[in-house]
Design an enzyme around this catalytic site. Structure first.
Site, PDB file in Angstrom:
ATOM      1  N   LYS A  49      16.893  11.782  -4.831  1.00  0.00           N
ATOM      2  CA  LYS A  49      16.506  10.960  -5.983  1.00  0.00           C
ATOM      3  C   LYS A  49      14.990  10.989  -6.110  1.00  0.00           C
ATOM      4  O   LYS A  49      14.293  10.242  -5.428  1.00  0.00           O
ATOM      5  CB  LYS A  49      16.990   9.517  -5.795  1.00  0.00           C
ATOM      6  CG  LYS A  49      16.834   8.693  -7.052  1.00  0.00           C
ATOM      7  CD  LYS A  49      16.325   7.293  -6.813  1.00  0.00           C
ATOM      8  CE  LYS A  49      14.887   7.206  -6.474  1.00  0.00           C
ATOM      9  NZ  LYS A  49      13.931   7.644  -7.518  1.00  0.00           N
ATOM     10  N   GLU A  60       8.322   6.188   5.413  1.00  0.00           N
ATOM     11  CA  GLU A  60       6.932   6.640   5.567  1.00  0.00           C
ATOM     12  C   GLU A  60       6.151   6.034   4.409  1.00  0.00           C
ATOM     13  O   GLU A  60       6.427   6.340   3.249  1.00  0.00           O
ATOM     14  CB  GLU A  60       6.877   8.168   5.558  1.00  0.00           C
ATOM     15  CG  GLU A  60       7.638   8.794   6.722  1.00  0.00           C
ATOM     16  CD  GLU A  60       7.241   8.230   8.079  1.00  0.00           C
ATOM     17  OE1 GLU A  60       6.043   8.278   8.406  1.00  0.00           O
ATOM     18  OE2 GLU A  60       8.116   7.722   8.795  1.00  0.00           O
ATOM     19  N   CYS A  96      -1.645   9.531   0.449  1.00  0.00           N
ATOM     20  CA  CYS A  96      -1.479   8.449   1.421  1.00  0.00           C
ATOM     21  C   CYS A  96      -2.576   8.553   2.482  1.00  0.00           C
ATOM     22  O   CYS A  96      -2.971   7.575   3.085  1.00  0.00           O
ATOM     23  CB  CYS A  96      -0.106   8.518   2.059  1.00  0.00           C
ATOM     24  SG  CYS A  96       0.288  10.166   2.614  1.00  0.00           S
ATOM     25  N   GLU A 149      -4.142  -0.978  -0.546  1.00  0.00           N
ATOM     26  CA  GLU A 149      -4.122   0.427  -0.964  1.00  0.00           C
ATOM     27  C   GLU A 149      -4.276   0.482  -2.493  1.00  0.00           C
ATOM     28  O   GLU A 149      -3.488  -0.117  -3.217  1.00  0.00           O
ATOM     29  CB  GLU A 149      -2.800   1.073  -0.550  1.00  0.00           C
ATOM     30  CG  GLU A 149      -2.771   2.570  -0.829  1.00  0.00           C
ATOM     31  CD  GLU A 149      -1.423   3.216  -0.500  1.00  0.00           C
ATOM     32  OE1 GLU A 149      -0.379   2.692  -0.926  1.00  0.00           O
ATOM     33  OE2 GLU A 149      -1.433   4.265   0.171  1.00  0.00           O
TER      34      GLU A 149
END
Ligand code: NAD
Length: 515
Positions: A206, A287, A321, A416
């Site tokens: 997905k 993750e 990331c 972030e």
């Protein structure tokens, strides 16, 4: 040996005019194919649902890259059934059979390397090098996991006792749901799919609603590589229709997720519940994000540090990331590093990815608004020294932005942002720099620029990140060379591209026979 030794896929050298021109011709070709519709892929069949997700070019949101069918409840059931059926045979094949299929997939991806990179330029606004590097990483995952899977094929060593035979071997888990993010739109999508598949699992993939077309291109390659129907099924659609439903589904055996902390924690929590008809505890790999810091001390090569900082901060618009979103500099060289960093950042060209700008558009309107809001917050919290708002252009362009003298308590030092925004922080000394470096809920990547051996060794020990880089940029991990994954709320430390990755998608069976 079944395959030649593993090597990472080389990138293209776009400073060579002929390479660049050839890539521009590929871009022209792909440009002429934008705007098409694509169905779902379930059990090898193309399934059209009549409703579509629209994927647009972030540099020109009026340009439709393609439309991908929206899957919902009925398609989930169909995909689960197809994946379950395929599992019965796929999981029982010899490891080498599946490994060869992965190596074949790598060959198909390699043949279509430039074309796939061109799709990434349009769908995710990656410049040429970022796009080709992403395709190279996808190829690496196939080649690397093919080889690693062979190591898990045989029985595991155990002690013997007289009169008995004891064998332990690893088996695939079942049907998994693979949920990648949009930022490494092909690399992570491929790695998180082919890892579990290599060792006998079947999956429903997905992709992110922001980048469904590259997933469609991947499925073309999967077909060409000869994967049996149902081993990899593609469900594109809205998160509201697919996210929770796939995670909650009683047939889901594991979830292989990469994305934000908010989504990852939600998945982790929901997956803990055992639903009627579910006979297992779901295995969850999450993750997640980062707030990655590069530390520079007074012994460092300051030019090297400034180069590393700019590459880590603004490559792919800071949407990695692993991106350097905090630059922590000890007092003694703070002004000198800040000056060198700004001097380089000022030279970056902002513009369309198809023109190979250094900094192109961010992925979508939601991220664009979010990043601009963080910049406004930053203006209240610290000293703006570069950029500070939207950049010119039709797309979601944002100026490379730098805040100096950012206190540890600032929102922009903790959360972030996932855009071209850097917080520069002053540390009293090296120990204070490490303390600041570790002062977030994340622990993904980090870096140190220093010439002091004692400090380098100390950072190896106490800088609490899954990937630590010394005297280089903190982005760009290579499959099989720098296994990737973090600590703390950066995730479950699955270590993509690492030697233990595949083991997570297997369970061990032990058979004892007494003679
Ligand atoms: P996101 O969390 O918004 O989405 C990630 C994936 O989850 C997408 O496929 C999305 O469609 C899906 N999703 C959304 N809601 C869901 C739900 N309720 N249930 C199931 N799935 C759902 O993240 P993003 O914006 O796509 O990606 C950026 C994030 O990913 C950043 O935080 C970045 O740091 C992180 N990231 C981490 C790594 C790593 O290896 N640690 C690598 C790349 C990106």
């Amino acid at each position: 040996m079944l395959f030649e030794p593993y090597e990472t896929e080389p990138y293209l050298d776009f400073s060579d005019p002929s390479t660049r021109q050839a890539f521009e011709r590929t871009l022209d070709e792909v440009r002429s194919r934008l705007g098409r519709d694509y169905p779902l892929v379930i059990g090898g069949e193309r399934v059209d649902t009549g409703e579509y997700l629209t994927s647009v070019d972030p540099c020109d949101p009026d340009r439709v890259v393609g439309r991908s069918a929206k899957g919902k409840g009925p398609e989930i059931e169909r995909a689960m059934a197809a994946a379950q059926e395929a599992f019965e045979t796929w999981s029982r094949l010899p490891m080498a059979h599946r490994a060869r299929t992965l190596v074949k997939l790598a060959a198909v991806l390699r043949r279509r390397r430039e074309e796939l990179a061109a799709w990434e330029v349009f769908e995710a606004s990656k410049n040429y090098l970022e796009a080709i590097a992403d395709v190279a990483e996808a190829i690496d995952f196939c080649e690397y996991y093919a080889r690693r899977s062979l190591k898990l094929a045989g029985p595991l060593p155990t002690y013997d006792v007289p009169g008995e035979e004891n064998t332990s071997h690893l088996k695939a888990l079942g049907v998994g749901v693979v949920i990648p993010p949009w930022n490494f739109l092909l690399a992570i999508l491929v790695g998180t799919t082919v890892g579990p598949v290599a060792v006998g699992n079947t999956v429903i993939l997905k992709p992110s609603p922001s980048t469904p077309i590259i997933a469609q291109k991947f499925m073309e390659c999967v077909d060409e590589a000869g994967f049996p129907p149902g081993v990899i099924n593609l469900l594109t659609g809205e998160d509201a229709d697919l996210g929770d439903a796939l995670v909650d589904h009683p047939r889901t055996r594991f979830i292989n997720f990469t994305g934000s902390v908010a989504t990852g924690l939600r998945i982790n929590e929901r997956a803990a519940k055992v639903h009627p008809g579910q006979n297992w505890i779901k295995r969850v790999f999450t993750e997640m994000g980062g707030k990655d810091a590069l530390i520079v001390d007074e012994t460092a090569d300051l030019d090297l540090a400034a180069d590393a900082a700019v590459a880590g901060a603004f490559g792919f618009q800071g949407q990695k990331c692993s991106a350097m979103s905090r630059l922590i500099v000890v007092d003694a060289v703070y002004d000198a590093v800040l000056e060198r960093f700004l001097e380089r950042a000022r030279r970056l060209r902002v513009g369309p990815a198809e023109q190979n700008a250094d900094v192109a558009a961010v992925i979508n309107k939601k991220q664009y608004d979010k990043i601009l809001a963080y910049i406004e917050t930053g203006k209240q919290e610290a000293r703006l020294v570069l950029g500070g708002g939207a950049a010119e252009g039709k797309g979601y362009f944002i100026q490379p932005t730098v805040f100096a003298d950012v206190p540890q308590s600032a929102t922009i030092a903790c959360e972030e942002i996932f855009g071209p925004v850097v917080s520069v922080m002053k540390a009293r000394d090296f120990d204070h720099a490490i303390e600041l470096g570790n002062a977030t809920m994340y622990g993904l990547t980090g870096g140190l620029c220093s010439r002091d051996r004692m400090r380098i060794e100390r950072a190896r020990d106490v800088f609490d990140v899954g990937n630590l880089y010394i005297n280089r940029k903190i982005t760009g991990s290579l499959v099989g060379i720098q296994p990737f994954g973090g600590f703390k709320l950066s995730g479950t430390n699955a270590k993509a591209g690492g030697p233990d990755y595949l083991r997570g998608f297997m369970e061990m069976k032990t058979v004892t026979e007494r003679f």
